[in-house]
Write a protein that holds these residues in place. Structure first.
Motif, mmCIF file in Angstrom:
data_model
loop_
_atom_site.group_PDB
_atom_site.id
_atom_site.type_symbol
_atom_site.label_atom_id
_atom_site.label_comp_id
_atom_site.label_asym_id
_atom_site.label_seq_id
_atom_site.Cartn_x
_atom_site.Cartn_y
_atom_site.Cartn_z
ATOM 1 N N VAL A 368 42.330 30.572 39.043
ATOM 2 C CA VAL A 368 43.088 31.171 38.157
ATOM 3 C C VAL A 368 43.074 32.388 37.579
ATOM 4 C CG1 VAL A 368 43.820 30.695 35.606
ATOM 5 C CG2 VAL A 368 42.909 28.837 37.063
ATOM 6 N N PRO A 369 43.864 33.438 37.573
ATOM 7 C CA PRO A 369 43.437 34.711 37.217
ATOM 8 C C PRO A 369 42.664 34.919 35.934
ATOM 9 C CG PRO A 369 45.625 34.495 38.047
ATOM 10 C CD PRO A 369 45.122 33.118 37.968
ATOM 11 N N GLY A 370 41.574 35.501 35.846
ATOM 12 C CA GLY A 370 40.593 35.738 34.720
ATOM 13 C C GLY A 370 40.384 34.133 34.109
ATOM 14 N N LYS A 371 39.719 33.468 34.933
ATOM 15 C CA LYS A 371 39.618 31.999 34.509
ATOM 16 C C LYS A 371 38.579 32.046 33.421
ATOM 17 C CE LYS A 371 37.591 27.736 36.217
ATOM 18 N NZ LYS A 371 37.021 26.867 37.431
ATOM 19 N N VAL A 372 37.282 32.910 33.357
ATOM 20 C CA VAL A 372 36.590 33.120 32.348
ATOM 21 C C VAL A 372 36.955 34.251 31.692
ATOM 22 C CG1 VAL A 372 34.104 33.203 31.720
ATOM 23 C CG2 VAL A 372 35.003 31.696 33.477
ATOM 24 N N GLN A 373 37.229 34.295 30.470
ATOM 25 C CA GLN A 373 38.017 35.384 29.622
ATOM 26 C C GLN A 373 36.768 36.081 28.591
ATOM 27 O OE1 GLN A 373 41.070 36.712 28.859
ATOM 28 N NE2 GLN A 373 41.811 35.948 30.863
ATOM 29 N N ALA A 374 36.651 37.397 28.723
ATOM 30 C CA ALA A 374 35.993 38.051 27.696
ATOM 31 C C ALA A 374 36.915 37.979 26.529
ATOM 32 C CB ALA A 374 35.509 39.401 28.109
ATOM 33 N N GLY A 375 36.928 37.382 25.376
ATOM 34 C CA GLY A 375 37.880 37.227 24.342
ATOM 35 C C GLY A 375 38.084 38.534 23.694
ATOM 36 N N THR A 376 39.145 38.451 22.711
ATOM 37 C CA THR A 376 39.589 39.697 21.996
ATOM 38 C C THR A 376 38.420 39.824 20.933
ATOM 39 O OG1 THR A 376 41.561 40.726 20.829
ATOM 40 C CG2 THR A 376 40.681 38.540 20.418
ATOM 41 N N GLU A 388 39.294 48.753 20.730
ATOM 42 C CA GLU A 388 39.174 49.674 21.624
ATOM 43 C C GLU A 388 38.059 49.503 22.615
ATOM 44 O OE1 GLU A 388 40.279 54.344 22.609
ATOM 45 O OE2 GLU A 388 40.200 53.698 20.763
ATOM 46 N N ASP A 389 36.879 49.428 21.921
ATOM 47 C CA ASP A 389 35.896 49.434 22.633
ATOM 48 C C ASP A 389 35.693 48.021 23.556
ATOM 49 O OD1 ASP A 389 32.762 50.020 23.113
ATOM 50 O OD2 ASP A 389 32.540 47.975 22.247
ATOM 51 N N GLN A 390 36.272 46.924 23.075
ATOM 52 C CA GLN A 390 36.422 45.900 23.711
ATOM 53 C C GLN A 390 37.408 45.751 24.836
ATOM 54 O OE1 GLN A 390 38.906 43.460 24.065
ATOM 55 N NE2 GLN A 390 37.826 41.642 25.022
ATOM 56 N N ILE A 391 38.558 46.440 24.633
ATOM 57 C CA ILE A 391 39.656 46.891 25.743
ATOM 58 C C ILE A 391 38.779 47.758 26.792
ATOM 59 C CG2 ILE A 391 41.654 47.752 26.252
ATOM 60 C CD1 ILE A 391 42.499 47.058 23.377
ATOM 61 N N ARG A 392 38.141 48.718 26.505
ATOM 62 C CA ARG A 392 37.750 49.660 27.537
ATOM 63 C C ARG A 392 36.789 48.706 28.302
ATOM 64 N NH1 ARG A 392 37.003 53.403 24.403
ATOM 65 N NH2 ARG A 392 34.471 52.849 23.488
ATOM 66 N N GLY A 398 35.846 44.553 34.111
ATOM 67 C CA GLY A 398 36.694 43.322 34.823
ATOM 68 C C GLY A 398 38.111 43.538 34.871
ATOM 69 N N LEU A 399 39.079 42.789 34.298
ATOM 70 C CA LEU A 399 40.555 43.126 34.632
ATOM 71 C C LEU A 399 41.042 43.060 33.504
ATOM 72 C CD1 LEU A 399 41.409 41.388 38.087
ATOM 73 C CD2 LEU A 399 41.036 43.854 37.594
ATOM 74 N N ILE A 400 41.542 44.102 33.054
ATOM 75 C CA ILE A 400 42.462 43.986 31.655
ATOM 76 C C ILE A 400 43.855 43.319 31.904
ATOM 77 C CG2 ILE A 400 43.685 46.263 32.138
ATOM 78 C CD1 ILE A 400 42.105 44.857 28.798
ATOM 79 N N SER A 401 44.204 43.195 32.880
ATOM 80 C CA SER A 401 45.551 42.525 33.273
ATOM 81 C C SER A 401 45.550 41.154 33.115
ATOM 82 C CB SER A 401 45.897 42.840 34.678
ATOM 83 O OG SER A 401 44.971 42.350 35.577
ATOM 84 N N THR A 402 44.558 40.624 33.098
ATOM 85 C CA THR A 402 44.551 39.001 33.165
ATOM 86 C C THR A 402 43.896 38.676 31.392
ATOM 87 O OG1 THR A 402 42.107 38.722 33.525
ATOM 88 C CG2 THR A 402 43.581 38.903 35.162
ATOM 89 N N PHE A 403 43.974 39.697 30.415
ATOM 90 C CA PHE A 403 43.290 39.442 29.201
ATOM 91 C C PHE A 403 44.472 38.665 28.461
ATOM 92 C CE2 PHE A 403 42.477 42.469 25.107
ATOM 93 C CZ PHE A 403 41.624 41.303 24.624
ATOM 94 N N LEU A 404 44.040 37.905 27.383
ATOM 95 C CA LEU A 404 44.855 37.100 26.821
ATOM 96 C C LEU A 404 45.247 37.535 25.385
ATOM 97 C CD1 LEU A 404 42.753 33.678 26.909
ATOM 98 C CD2 LEU A 404 45.009 34.381 28.202
ATOM 99 N N GLY A 405 44.792 38.861 24.998
ATOM 100 C CA GLY A 405 45.314 39.537 24.124
ATOM 101 C C GLY A 405 44.919 39.115 22.873
ATOM 102 N N MET A 406 45.636 39.251 21.681
ATOM 103 C CA MET A 406 45.127 39.070 20.066
ATOM 104 C C MET A 406 45.382 37.786 19.723
ATOM 105 S SD MET A 406 44.009 40.772 17.819
ATOM 106 C CE MET A 406 43.931 41.042 16.062
ATOM 107 N N LEU A 449 52.196 45.218 32.576
ATOM 108 C CA LEU A 449 50.912 45.156 31.997
ATOM 109 C C LEU A 449 50.932 44.814 30.383
ATOM 110 C CD1 LEU A 449 47.717 45.463 32.185
ATOM 111 C CD2 LEU A 449 48.141 47.783 31.642
ATOM 112 N N VAL A 450 51.794 45.493 29.696
ATOM 113 C CA VAL A 450 51.831 45.391 28.185
ATOM 114 C C VAL A 450 52.392 44.056 27.886
ATOM 115 C CG1 VAL A 450 52.926 46.427 26.159
ATOM 116 C CG2 VAL A 450 51.920 47.892 27.685
ATOM 117 N N ARG A 451 53.442 43.701 28.625
ATOM 118 C CA ARG A 451 54.226 42.326 28.468
ATOM 119 C C ARG A 451 53.006 41.046 28.503
ATOM 120 N NH1 ARG A 451 58.638 44.548 30.677
ATOM 121 N NH2 ARG A 451 60.509 44.980 29.462
ATOM 122 N N ASP A 452 52.223 41.505 29.819
ATOM 123 C CA ASP A 452 51.316 40.188 30.064
ATOM 124 C C ASP A 452 50.284 40.110 29.063
ATOM 125 O OD1 ASP A 452 52.559 39.458 32.359
ATOM 126 O OD2 ASP A 452 51.300 40.843 33.432
#
Length: 468
Positions: A368-376, A388-392, A398-406, A449-452
């Protein structure tokens, strides 16, 4: 001079403005972790005034009110709701620089069309009157507030013993309200109330004579949750420790001791927690559920406030202890047998962001893309610098593209503009990358990327068609 919270707030490049206004702004909201009371949604609770709606559950606001010198009677005490609102309005000018100052105005402006009104003692009467008039309208109850913010999914946080009758009543609503399995009482074997809670679990399921019986009882309740649309579990882990792997007899003895009211040794309690996390993680994996871990909170530290206002009243801190070793140990125990569920790890200590992100990277298995996530960025960190620090960190390690967002992680029905806050910041970051040449000048790729990150990744994990 730039107007306060203007239409281009945080959007400091043309690219950021395009990304937000044309891509992110009108996306629906998947709020996959919050603490909204499902009964209030099912009953379509209406409020007659803003004091109760705004200040009844929001410990973010309570903390800054106390800091501004407001007495507790006007925060969580028995004062009239109008008096509490007036106290908050008086304190608002002192909150400049705190995210509550931004959030509160976004809430007034987005829900009540009070654009441009800055809350203060001088404007309190007008705000009170306008919001009372709006709240009297039929579509300004709990359900209308969700609809107004284009919320598609609400993931509440629920005790395993909950009947989930309110979730059942909401089936077929234009937005989904799904329960989240939160078995913290079963994990905290050395906490007050453990024995009573296990007795209630036993009464709701089957006799519990040992560790395996308890796990079976929890799985019975978990299946009840899944039948009501549950897509995730959540664990509030104030202190994560690796815990030695021990024989079942040791776990059974710890359970016997706790149920008899005897003290459980610290090492045995750590082993119990570790064993139960593993057993539950495997149960989540079998059912295709997401396992969420909230780590490093130090809760309810002020005795006098705890006695007066109860738990979760705003006397909590960041717990500054290491997480990398126990976190890797837990995930490895699940991964060894290929029973690691999809997982989201939220860290309250921002200095541990690199440890969490790199740990997540260790356990990606290609399934699964981003199977283990660093949460928001969570709680004290869901402000501009923290996010911003977490996103950076996630982008670079890692990969910001698989991030689950807010998510809101909130008890307030007015908290959903925090998604806008995040989206504006994320578009600013991506827009700057584009201007500075850090990413290709490829609008279609950046739009995706933004929509994802702002919507589709969370939708696919928590609200995919046919998920329940």
């Amino acid at each position: 001079m730039t107007r306060f919270l203007n239409d281009d707030f945080l959007l400091d490049t043309g690219e950021a403005r395009r990304l937000f206004h044309e891509v992110a702004r009108d996306l629906p909201i998947i709020d996959y972790h919050n603490h909204l009371p499902p009964a209030e949604i099912a009953e379509d609770l209406h409020w007659s005034e803003l004091g109760t709606l705004w200040l009844g559950h929001d410990h973010y606001k309570w903390r800054v009110m106390r800091w501004a010198g407001i007495e507790e009677r006007l925060v969580t005490g028995d004062a009239d709701p109008r008096d509490k609102f007036d106290a908050f309005a008086r304190a608002m000018p002192r909150m400049i620089g705190n995210p509550v100052h931004h959030w509160s105005h976004l809430e007034l402006w987005r829900y009540f069309d009070l654009d441009g009104t800055v809350l203060s003692a001088e404007t309190a009467d007008r705000v009170w009157d306008v919001t009372r008039e709006r709240l009297a309208q039929p579509d300004f109850g709990a359900q209308g507030l969700l609809t107004r913010m284009k919320v598609e999914l609400v993931g509440t946080t629920d005790d395993p013993l909950d009947t989930l009758e309110h979730h059942a009543a909401l089936r077929g609503a234009p937005w989904r309200v799904v329960p989240t399995f939160r078995p913290d009482p079963a994990v905290k074997i050395d906490a007050a109330g453990f024995s009573d809670w296990v007795a209630r679990l036993e009464a709701a399921t089957h006799p519990i004579r040992g560790f395996d019986d308890l796990v079976g009882a929890l799985e019975t309740r978990l299946d009840h949750f899944v039948a009501h649309g549950c897509r995730a579990a959540d664990h509030g882990i104030d202190r994560l420790d690796a815990g030695a792997e021990v024989a079942g007899a040791t776990l059974d003895a710890a359970l016997d001791a706790a149920r008899a009211g005897r003290a459980v040794a610290a090492d045995d309690a750590a082993s119990w927690r570790a064993a139960l996390f593993v057993a539950l993680g495997r149960a989540y994996a079998r059912r295709g559920l997401v396992m969420q871990l909230h780590v490093n909170a130090l809760r309810n530290t002020r005795t006098r406030l705890l006695d007066a206002a109860g738990r979760d009243a705003g006397a909590d801190s960041i717990r500054d202890i290491a997480v990398a070793e126990p976190l890797n140990a837990l995930l490895d125990r699940l991964d060894r047998t290929e029973e690691l569920p999809r997982m989201v790890i939220y860290g309250l200590d921002p200095t541990r962001n690199p440890a969490i992100v790199t740990t997540a990277g260790n356990f990606q298995d290609g399934s699964v893309p981003g199977k283990v996530q660093a949460g928001t960025a969570w709680w004290f960190n869901d402000q501009l610098d923290g996010m911003e620090d977490q996103i950076r960190t996630l982008s670079q390690m890692g990969l910001i593209s698989t991030f689950l967002g807010m998510l809101t992680d909130s008890r307030s029905f007015l908290s959903f503009p925090r998604h806008e806050y995040f989206r504006r910041l994320f578009c600013r970051i991506v827009g700057r990358w584009q201007v500075e040449g850090h990413v290709p000048d490829a609008p279609d790729m950046l739009d995706a990327l933004v929509r994802d990150v702002c919507y589709r990744n969370a939708r696919d994990w928590f609200a995919a068609p046919g998920a329940d």
